[in-house]
Design an enzyme around this catalytic site. Structure first.
Site, PDB file in Angstrom:
ATOM      1  N   LYS A 120       0.813  -1.211   0.000  1.00  0.00           N
ATOM      2  CA  LYS A 120       0.000   0.000   0.000  1.00  0.00           C
ATOM      3  C   LYS A 120       0.850   1.267   0.000  1.00  0.00           C
ATOM      4  O   LYS A 120       0.427   2.293  -0.548  1.00  0.00           O
ATOM      5  CB  LYS A 120      -0.962  -0.024   1.186  1.00  0.00           C
ATOM      6  CG  LYS A 120      -1.975  -1.162   1.100  1.00  0.00           C
ATOM      7  CD  LYS A 120      -3.019  -1.063   2.170  1.00  0.00           C
ATOM      8  CE  LYS A 120      -3.935  -2.274   2.154  1.00  0.00           C
ATOM      9  NZ  LYS A 120      -4.540  -2.554   0.851  1.00  0.00           N
ATOM     10  N   GLU A 220      -2.340   7.134   8.341  1.00  0.00           N
ATOM     11  CA  GLU A 220      -3.131   8.046   7.538  1.00  0.00           C
ATOM     12  C   GLU A 220      -4.024   8.857   8.462  1.00  0.00           C
ATOM     13  O   GLU A 220      -4.466   8.353   9.504  1.00  0.00           O
ATOM     14  CB  GLU A 220      -4.010   7.291   6.532  1.00  0.00           C
ATOM     15  CG  GLU A 220      -3.264   6.763   5.337  1.00  0.00           C
ATOM     16  CD  GLU A 220      -4.182   6.079   4.331  1.00  0.00           C
ATOM     17  OE1 GLU A 220      -3.708   5.823   3.210  1.00  0.00           O
ATOM     18  OE2 GLU A 220      -5.343   5.799   4.678  1.00  0.00           O
ATOM     19  N   HIS A 255     -14.460  -2.357   8.974  1.00  0.00           N
ATOM     20  CA  HIS A 255     -13.702  -1.986   7.774  1.00  0.00           C
ATOM     21  C   HIS A 255     -13.920  -2.965   6.629  1.00  0.00           C
ATOM     22  O   HIS A 255     -13.120  -2.997   5.691  1.00  0.00           O
ATOM     23  CB  HIS A 255     -12.206  -1.873   8.090  1.00  0.00           C
ATOM     24  CG  HIS A 255     -11.897  -0.924   9.205  1.00  0.00           C
ATOM     25  ND1 HIS A 255     -12.080   0.434   9.107  1.00  0.00           N
ATOM     26  CD2 HIS A 255     -11.436  -1.155  10.463  1.00  0.00           C
ATOM     27  CE1 HIS A 255     -11.738   1.003  10.250  1.00  0.00           C
ATOM     28  NE2 HIS A 255     -11.352   0.068  11.085  1.00  0.00           N
ATOM     29  N   ARG A 312      -7.628  -7.399  -8.288  1.00  0.00           N
ATOM     30  CA  ARG A 312      -8.456  -8.590  -8.468  1.00  0.00           C
ATOM     31  C   ARG A 312      -9.892  -8.181  -8.769  1.00  0.00           C
ATOM     32  O   ARG A 312     -10.222  -6.996  -8.730  1.00  0.00           O
ATOM     33  CB  ARG A 312      -8.432  -9.444  -7.198  1.00  0.00           C
ATOM     34  CG  ARG A 312      -8.877  -8.667  -5.949  1.00  0.00           C
ATOM     35  CD  ARG A 312      -8.932  -9.552  -4.728  1.00  0.00           C
ATOM     36  NE  ARG A 312      -9.118  -8.820  -3.494  1.00  0.00           N
ATOM     37  CZ  ARG A 312     -10.279  -8.384  -3.022  1.00  0.00           C
ATOM     38  NH1 ARG A 312     -11.378  -8.592  -3.724  1.00  0.00           N
ATOM     39  NH2 ARG A 312     -10.359  -7.750  -1.877  1.00  0.00           N
TER      40      ARG A 312
END
Length: 526
Positions: A120, A220, A255, A312
């Protein structure tokens, strides 16, 4: 890139996605090979394929995640391609490399692209270089685990707790601790106060190591009142990449997505064009090929920020299929065979406006009143909804035992209509007709979410469930209603019908069910 036709595809997955891929292969005239653990030898996906290969014990590490056994099964069965469905192996560069190393084709992006975007922090860097805004954050430059001691003063680039604490102070609380190799909410922690940061770093690192074998973390800023919006991209091996519009996936628990829709009711045409351009820029910069998803967060002002790339097919891909008039699984297979986008049924331009509105609800064997804890068990009665513009992608059957070893997803209910309001009403009707008795499910919870006034008004930020459904408990009368529905399920019912979009205008000539055959998975009509 030359065309190399496929003949036999091994589906390296289980449940509803394995059924979905097998049916797409059948529509293209391809033979299929299913794989099944000992717990799944009589599962619907194992029954549907031309051939089934036994993998071994129920433990996923000894079956569905055992790469050597999957490759051996592909060789034994004479498969020339492997479709990973979605899940861990679909985003494993090592598995993609092993498949191609065995002389087979991997239905997905190349291994090097998966590796590039699966990290990421590396994906963030690609987005930044492409001029795409990213969520403000802190990415350690030295790559060391967060729990290692930091250098004096916590200089930039240091990965120790001191550097994370200094970065969190600069970003402002709350912050998100995230795993660099993460997904599905694992290795992620919301930190509200500075006193909680060190403990969150330690627990997130442990979880990330256990789940991904990689304990690297980054931070973040936790943006307030954001929507989770993602763009479906498709790229062939000839340098052509298009975006097929956005989906909104803001209704989430832990999440993880629960309800998805396309298009987002809060994205106007200009915003749609901006999201598409950003998604295509990231995909091209990464050298992307096949189907994938570029995910963003969108704030109350309509500004969007790059989040990550899922390399994907997504669970929620059907809502894009219905509003774009495509079959994404067939497109994946055609691209893997070397065909260009046009031959794969993908529009050459991403400028087309979405047609109508689609919703998807994930039906899971879980208990929403107990922290969404899995609730496997036998399926004693099953009656899936049917009707115009109602689609059920299912991997279950009556009389089958839902295993405890795997993901809790049982089926997906997908509906389409001309407007969001009409699609919401159609989803309410479909969920009301869906009966599963035996194992516990989230069906009643889904019915309540869809019926909630805030959902009907499209006030669907990522904290929707925390705002409106904390402390939710099932209606005591629900069992009696379910029993009555189960009795009615045994009565004859007229067959489902497919009809054109009612009304006038350009929509009359277009029907989402005319775009591909074999879309209905499960239910009384197969």
């Amino acid at each position: 890139m030359s065309e190399q036709p496929l003949h036999r595809v091994l589906v390296a997955n289980r449940g509803e996605i394995a059924v979905r891929v097998i049916r797409a292969c059948r529509d293209l005239g391809l033979e299929t090979v299913a794989v099944a653990s000992d717990a799944d030898l009589d599962a619907p996906h194992a029954r549907l394929a031309n051939r089934t290969e036994r993998l071994g014990p129920a433990d996923p590490r000894e079956s569905y995640l055992h790469q050597d056994r999957l490759i051996d099964a592909a060789r034994r069965s004479g498969a020339d391609a492997v479709h990973p469905g979605y899940g861990f192996l679909a985003e494993s560069a090592a598995f993609a490399d092993a498949v191609t190393g065995a002389g087979l084709r991997f239905v997905g992006p190349p291994a090097e692209v998966i590796a590039r975007l699966g990290d990421k922090t590396a994906a963030r860097a690609i987005a930044e270089r492409s001029g795409v805004p990213v969520v403000p954050g802190f990415v350690p430059a030295d790559g060391r685990p967060a729990t290692m001691k930091s250098k004096p003063g916590g200089q930039a680039g240091d990965a120790g707790p001191g550097a994370f604490a200094a970065a969190a102070d600069r970003l402002g609380y709350p912050v998100l601790v995230k795993a660099a190799a993460g997904g599905g909410g694992r290795g992620m922690r919301v930190v509200e106060r500075a006193d909680d940061l060190r403990g969150a770093l330690a627990s997130a690192e442990r979880e990330a190591r256990a789940a991904f074998g990689d304990g690297r973390l980054f931070l973040e800023r936790q943006l307030p009142e954001v929507r989770h919006v993602e763009v479906q991209i498709v790229a062939d091996g000839r340098g052509h990449t298009v975006a097929l519009g956005e989906r909104e996936c803001s209704v989430q628990r832990r999440h993880q997505k629960l309800i998805e829709e396309a298009p987002s009711s809060r994205v106007d045409p200009a915003g749609r064009a901006g999201l598409a351009a950003a998604a295509v820029a990231v995909a091209r910069a990464a050298g992307y090929e096949n189907a994938g998803t570029v995910e963003f967060l969108m704030d109350a002002g309509g500004r969007f920020y790059f989040l990550e790339v899922n390399t994907r097919l997504q669970v929620e891909h059907p809502v894009t299929e219905l509003v774009a008039g495509v079959d994404l699984v067939q497109a994946q297979l055609r691209i893997a065979a070397g065909q260009p986008l046009e031959a794969a049924g993908i529009p050459a331009s991403d400028a087309a406006a979405p047609r109508g509105h689609a919703l998807e609800c994930r039906v899971c064997a879980e208990n929403p009143a107990d922290g969404f804890r899995p609730s496997p068990g036998p399926i004693l009665v099953l009656d899936e909804p049917a009707g115009p513009w109602v689609r059920v992608d299912s991997g279950i059957r009556e009389g089958w035992q839902v295993p405890a070893a795997y993901d809790s997803l049982l089926a997906k209910v997908i509906v389409w209509d001309r407007t969001r309001a009409a699609a919401v009403a159609r989803m309410q009707q479909a969920l009301a007709r869906f009966v599963i008795l035996g194992c516990g499910t989230n069906l009643e919870f889904l019915r309540d979410v869809i019926a909630h006034e805030a959902f009907r008004r499209a006030e669907t930020t990522t904290d929707f469930l925390e705002r409106h459904f904390t402390g939710w408990r099932p209606d005591p009368s629900a069992r009696a209603l379910a029993a009555a529905a189960a009795i009615s399920a045994t009565q004859p019912r007229p067959p489902a019908r497919t009809s054109n979009v009612p009304g006038g205008g350009d929509a009359v000539a277009w029907d989402p069910w005319d775009t591909a055959s074999g879309w209905r998975i499960g239910g009384p009509h197969g």
